[in-house]
Design a protein around this motif. Structure first.
Motif, PDB file in Angstrom:
ATOM      1  N   VAL A   1       8.568  -3.052  -0.991  1.00 63.25           N
ATOM      2  CA  VAL A   1       8.212  -1.631  -0.895  1.00 63.25           C
ATOM      3  C   VAL A   1       9.436  -0.797  -1.243  1.00 63.25           C
ATOM      4  O   VAL A   1      10.545  -1.076  -0.787  1.00 63.25           O
ATOM      5  CB  VAL A   1       7.681  -1.269   0.505  1.00 63.25           C
ATOM      6  CG1 VAL A   1       6.382  -2.016   0.786  1.00 63.25           C
ATOM      7  CG2 VAL A   1       8.691  -1.566   1.598  1.00 63.25           C
TER       8      VAL A   1
ATOM      9  N   ASN B   1      10.891   3.413  -2.573  1.00 59.56           N
ATOM     10  CA  ASN B   1      10.610   4.812  -2.865  1.00 59.56           C
ATOM     11  C   ASN B   1      10.303   4.964  -4.353  1.00 59.56           C
ATOM     12  O   ASN B   1      10.690   4.130  -5.167  1.00 59.56           O
ATOM     13  CB  ASN B   1      11.791   5.690  -2.451  1.00 59.56           C
ATOM     14  CG  ASN B   1      13.095   5.279  -3.128  1.00 59.56           C
ATOM     15  OD1 ASN B   1      13.513   4.121  -3.055  1.00 59.56           O
ATOM     16  ND2 ASN B   1      13.745   6.219  -3.791  1.00 59.56           N
TER      17      ASN B   1
ATOM     18  N   PRO C   1       4.732   2.816  -1.532  1.00 50.34           N
ATOM     19  CA  PRO C   1       3.812   3.329  -0.510  1.00 50.34           C
ATOM     20  C   PRO C   1       3.849   4.841  -0.293  1.00 50.34           C
ATOM     21  O   PRO C   1       3.043   5.348   0.483  1.00 50.34           O
ATOM     22  CB  PRO C   1       4.240   2.585   0.760  1.00 50.34           C
ATOM     23  CG  PRO C   1       5.635   2.162   0.517  1.00 50.34           C
ATOM     24  CD  PRO C   1       5.780   1.966  -0.949  1.00 50.34           C
ATOM     25  N   GLU C   2       4.752   5.568  -0.945  1.00 47.22           N
ATOM     26  CA  GLU C   2       4.665   7.026  -0.874  1.00 47.22           C
ATOM     27  C   GLU C   2       3.382   7.519  -1.539  1.00 47.22           C
ATOM     28  O   GLU C   2       2.890   8.600  -1.229  1.00 47.22           O
ATOM     29  CB  GLU C   2       5.870   7.669  -1.553  1.00 47.22           C
ATOM     30  CG  GLU C   2       7.163   7.539  -0.780  1.00 47.22           C
ATOM     31  CD  GLU C   2       8.348   7.955  -1.621  1.00 47.22           C
ATOM     32  OE1 GLU C   2       9.041   8.914  -1.231  1.00 47.22           O
ATOM     33  OE2 GLU C   2       8.591   7.327  -2.669  1.00 47.22           O
TER      34      GLU C   2
ATOM     35  N   PHE D   1       5.564   7.048   4.066  1.00 46.50           N
ATOM     36  CA  PHE D   1       4.954   5.813   3.585  1.00 46.50           C
ATOM     37  C   PHE D   1       3.508   5.724   4.070  1.00 46.50           C
ATOM     38  O   PHE D   1       3.235   5.825   5.265  1.00 46.50           O
ATOM     39  CB  PHE D   1       5.735   4.593   4.083  1.00 46.50           C
ATOM     40  CG  PHE D   1       6.926   4.248   3.227  1.00 46.50           C
ATOM     41  CD1 PHE D   1       7.432   5.145   2.295  1.00 46.50           C
ATOM     42  CD2 PHE D   1       7.553   3.014   3.362  1.00 46.50           C
ATOM     43  CE1 PHE D   1       8.535   4.835   1.508  1.00 46.50           C
ATOM     44  CE2 PHE D   1       8.648   2.683   2.577  1.00 46.50           C
ATOM     45  CZ  PHE D   1       9.139   3.596   1.659  1.00 46.50           C
TER      46      PHE D   1
ATOM     47  N   ARG E   1       0.194   3.513   4.889  1.00 49.85           N
ATOM     48  CA  ARG E   1       0.242   2.259   5.654  1.00 49.85           C
ATOM     49  C   ARG E   1      -0.668   1.151   5.160  1.00 49.85           C
ATOM     50  O   ARG E   1      -0.525   0.005   5.570  1.00 49.85           O
ATOM     51  CB  ARG E   1      -0.112   2.557   7.114  1.00 49.85           C
ATOM     52  CG  ARG E   1       0.815   3.577   7.740  1.00 49.85           C
ATOM     53  CD  ARG E   1       0.208   4.138   9.002  1.00 49.85           C
ATOM     54  NE  ARG E   1       1.012   5.247   9.519  1.00 49.85           N
ATOM     55  CZ  ARG E   1       0.579   6.132  10.371  1.00 49.85           C
ATOM     56  NH1 ARG E   1      -0.667   6.056  10.824  1.00 49.85           N
ATOM     57  NH2 ARG E   1       1.359   7.108  10.794  1.00 49.85           N
TER      58      ARG E   1
ATOM     59  N   ALA F   1       5.124  -0.002   8.713  1.00 47.95           N
ATOM     60  CA  ALA F   1       5.369   1.031   7.709  1.00 47.95           C
ATOM     61  C   ALA F   1       6.506   1.947   8.139  1.00 47.95           C
ATOM     62  O   ALA F   1       7.356   2.337   7.322  1.00 47.95           O
ATOM     63  CB  ALA F   1       4.097   1.835   7.467  1.00 47.95           C
TER      64      ALA F   1
ATOM     65  N   GLU G   1       9.963   2.475   6.083  1.00 46.18           N
ATOM     66  CA  GLU G   1      10.323   3.828   5.640  1.00 46.18           C
ATOM     67  C   GLU G   1      11.699   4.220   6.153  1.00 46.18           C
ATOM     68  O   GLU G   1      12.519   4.796   5.423  1.00 46.18           O
ATOM     69  CB  GLU G   1       9.276   4.825   6.113  1.00 46.18           C
ATOM     70  CG  GLU G   1       9.572   6.250   5.687  1.00 46.18           C
ATOM     71  CD  GLU G   1       8.540   7.240   6.206  1.00 46.18           C
ATOM     72  OE1 GLU G   1       8.884   8.443   6.301  1.00 46.18           O
ATOM     73  OE2 GLU G   1       7.407   6.827   6.530  1.00 46.18           O
TER      74      GLU G   1
END
Length: 328
Positions: free
Chosen positions: A91, A93, A164-165, A177, A179, A253, A257
């Protein structure tokens, strides 16, 4: 606009600028030509490369992705190491379409991408042949099936990358983020690998040229990056979150994050010293400033706007009326 889709307040006018030096037009044209040649080579090579064992396949993908990033004149510095093999949910950004080869240059993975990517020229064909897992971002009911496909890939030992953003941010700030994708890591009982991406100028400040936000056309983004100079892409592999540490996707999550934002106290180690890159201890940088809730950047459902991120993982609950970025 679909209320389920995350959005970002970042816009090309405010975030994507040529604040630094610019390359000459002939050099920019050469860079674009080299990048197109590498993309076409990737399309042709993807099917046979996928048949190779994991070791040689990953080496080839890393070499190809590194060459693609450098074709745009961007230097690459990596902090931390990938560790042992095996399935994991990666994961990171999300700043730009360039994040995709940037992650692949360090951790070759299958990507989770919106289904619209299939229709993109060149990149859509390459994504399909590279084994990308696609999500129909406008069909919330299809989300459990997508999580199931990610889970099966993780269980057989594959690495899957998710942003996940759910939308691209400029790098000066980050979004929360979502979930849903973390459920796949819980179901497959695999670790989560947080990765922090940054595009920096020589003075360490964020570079705006790679940002792919708002209604920024892909062609404009390509040209802006090709004309940039002195940009360094920084990839920080943070400590993995082992399976079982968090009982639900909410906690998992939040931990991922916090690590990516730099607020978890996870200090990266030395740079890996890739060829042509300077090995150094990564100096501490403050986390991004808090971003106030703003209305969506656009009401149109276009492929380039942040709400329809290049790599998008939808949430399972609608955004609150007070904010377009409320996580589930």
């Amino acid at each position: 606009m679909n209320a389920w889709l995350p959005t970002s307040p970042c816009t090309p006018e405010a975030c994507a600028d040529h604040g630094g030096r610019t390359a000459a037009v002939p050099l920019a044209v050469l860079r674009l030509g080299a990048a197109v040649a590498l993309l076409l080579a990737g399309i042709l090579a993807a099917p046979p490369v996928r048949l190779l064992p994991a070791g040689p396949r990953h080496r080839l993908v890393r070499a190809w992705a590194t060459a693609l990033v450098r074709a745009f004149g961007i230097r690459l510095t990596v902090y931390g190491g990938p560790g042992l093999g095996g399935g994991r949910l990666v994961v990171a950004n999300h700043i730009s379409w360039l994040d995709i080869p940037l992650v692949a240059a360090v951790l070759p993975c299958r990507m989770l991408a919106k289904s619209d990517i299939r229709a993109w020229p060149v990149l859509g064909r390459l994504s399909d042949r590279a084994g990308t897992l696609f999500i129909e971002r406008d069909r919330i009911r299809a989300l459990p099936a997508t999580v199931g496909r990610v889970t099966r890939a993780l269980r057989v030992g594959e690495r899957v990358t998710v942003f996940p953003e759910g939308s691209t941010w400029c790098g000066r700030a980050q979004g929360p983020f979502r979930r849903a994708a973390f459920q796949a890591a819980l179901d497959a009982r695999v670790p989560v690998q947080p990765v922090r991406l940054a595009y920096l100028r020589a003075d360490g400040s964020p570079a705006g040229e790679p940002s792919f936000v708002g209604d920024d056309p892909l062609t404009a983004s390509l040209w802006r990056i090709a004309r940039s100079r002195g940009i360094r892409a920084e990839v920080t592999l943070l400590p993995r979150i082992p399976p079982g540490r968090h009982a639900d996707r909410r906690g998992l999550a939040a931990a991922a994050e916090a690590a990516v934002r730099g607020s978890a106290g996870a200090a990266p180690g030395h740079a890996t010293g890739r060829r042509g890159d300077r090995a150094a201890v990564r100096p501490p940088r403050p986390g991004p400033p808090a971003q106030p809730a703003l209305p969506p950047a656009t009401d149109s459902d276009r492929a380039k706007r942040p709400a329809a991120s290049v790599h998008h993982c939808s949430n399972s609950s609608p955004a609150a009326a007070s904010s377009p970025r409320t996580p589930s």
